[in-house]
Design a protein around this motif. Structure first.
Motif, mmCIF file in Angstrom:
data_model
loop_
_atom_site.group_PDB
_atom_site.id
_atom_site.type_symbol
_atom_site.label_atom_id
_atom_site.label_comp_id
_atom_site.label_asym_id
_atom_site.label_seq_id
_atom_site.Cartn_x
_atom_site.Cartn_y
_atom_site.Cartn_z
ATOM 1 N N SER A 7 4.849 4.364 10.327
ATOM 2 C CA SER A 7 4.606 3.105 9.615
ATOM 3 C C SER A 7 3.918 2.106 10.527
ATOM 4 O O SER A 7 4.006 2.199 11.741
ATOM 5 C CB SER A 7 5.927 2.517 9.121
ATOM 6 O OG SER A 7 6.538 3.404 8.234
ATOM 7 N N PRO A 27 3.814 1.773 3.065
ATOM 8 C CA PRO A 27 3.034 1.791 1.813
ATOM 9 C C PRO A 27 3.881 2.264 0.627
ATOM 10 O O PRO A 27 4.604 3.245 0.727
ATOM 11 C CB PRO A 27 1.907 2.783 2.104
ATOM 12 C CG PRO A 27 1.800 2.814 3.597
ATOM 13 C CD PRO A 27 3.195 2.566 4.110
ATOM 14 N N GLY A 28 3.809 1.512 -0.463
ATOM 15 C CA GLY A 28 4.520 1.882 -1.680
ATOM 16 C C GLY A 28 5.993 1.500 -1.687
ATOM 17 O O GLY A 28 6.697 1.751 -2.651
ATOM 18 N N VAL A 29 6.464 0.897 -0.605
ATOM 19 C CA VAL A 29 7.868 0.480 -0.526
ATOM 20 C C VAL A 29 7.906 -1.035 -0.398
ATOM 21 O O VAL A 29 7.296 -1.597 0.511
ATOM 22 C CB VAL A 29 8.591 1.131 0.687
ATOM 23 C CG1 VAL A 29 10.028 0.656 0.783
ATOM 24 C CG2 VAL A 29 8.524 2.645 0.584
ATOM 25 N N ALA A 30 8.603 -1.691 -1.317
ATOM 26 C CA ALA A 30 8.632 -3.160 -1.338
ATOM 27 C C ALA A 30 9.366 -3.733 -0.127
ATOM 28 O O ALA A 30 8.917 -4.707 0.473
ATOM 29 C CB ALA A 30 9.285 -3.649 -2.617
#
Length: 106
Positions: A7, A27-30
């Motif tokens: 990450s 990416p794609g995780v809030a």
């Protein structure tokens, strides 16, 4: 494995002169993941929020300059010592954070 491997560093904060928080964007995780590094003591991910200073230290500003947006590529122990190497980025733009851990009384 931990979700922070691979990450990118979103930001870095200093809680004190020995305690730093590395915030990672996945990416794609809030939610953001936070890696806590405490010089000489410990490192681990955390969800616990801490009071942060209004102004980052000069050292934190340098860390941000060189590490922000880089991927955490590796976390490894150096030999048999209580030393951990964090590798950010790769190739010519690689940077390392070296964290030395002390036993009680050292």
């Amino acid at each position: 494995g931990t979700p922070i491997m691979g990450s990118r560093v979103a930001n870095i904060y200093d809680v004190s002169d020995k305690l730093y928080l590395f915030k990672f964007a996945i990416p794609g995780v809030a939610e953001k993941y936070v890696l806590l590094l405490e010089s000489g003591i410990r490192f681990h991910t955390t969800n616990y929020t801490r009071e942060l200073p209004d102004m980052p230290s000069h050292f934190t500003m340098k860390l941000r300059k060189y590490l922000r947006t880089k991927r955490l590529e590796d976390i490894s122990q150096v030999g048999n010592d209580r030393v951990v190497k964090f590798t950010f980025g790769s190739g010519k733009s690689v940077n390392y954070i070296i964290l030395e851990l002390y036993a009680n009384g050292n």
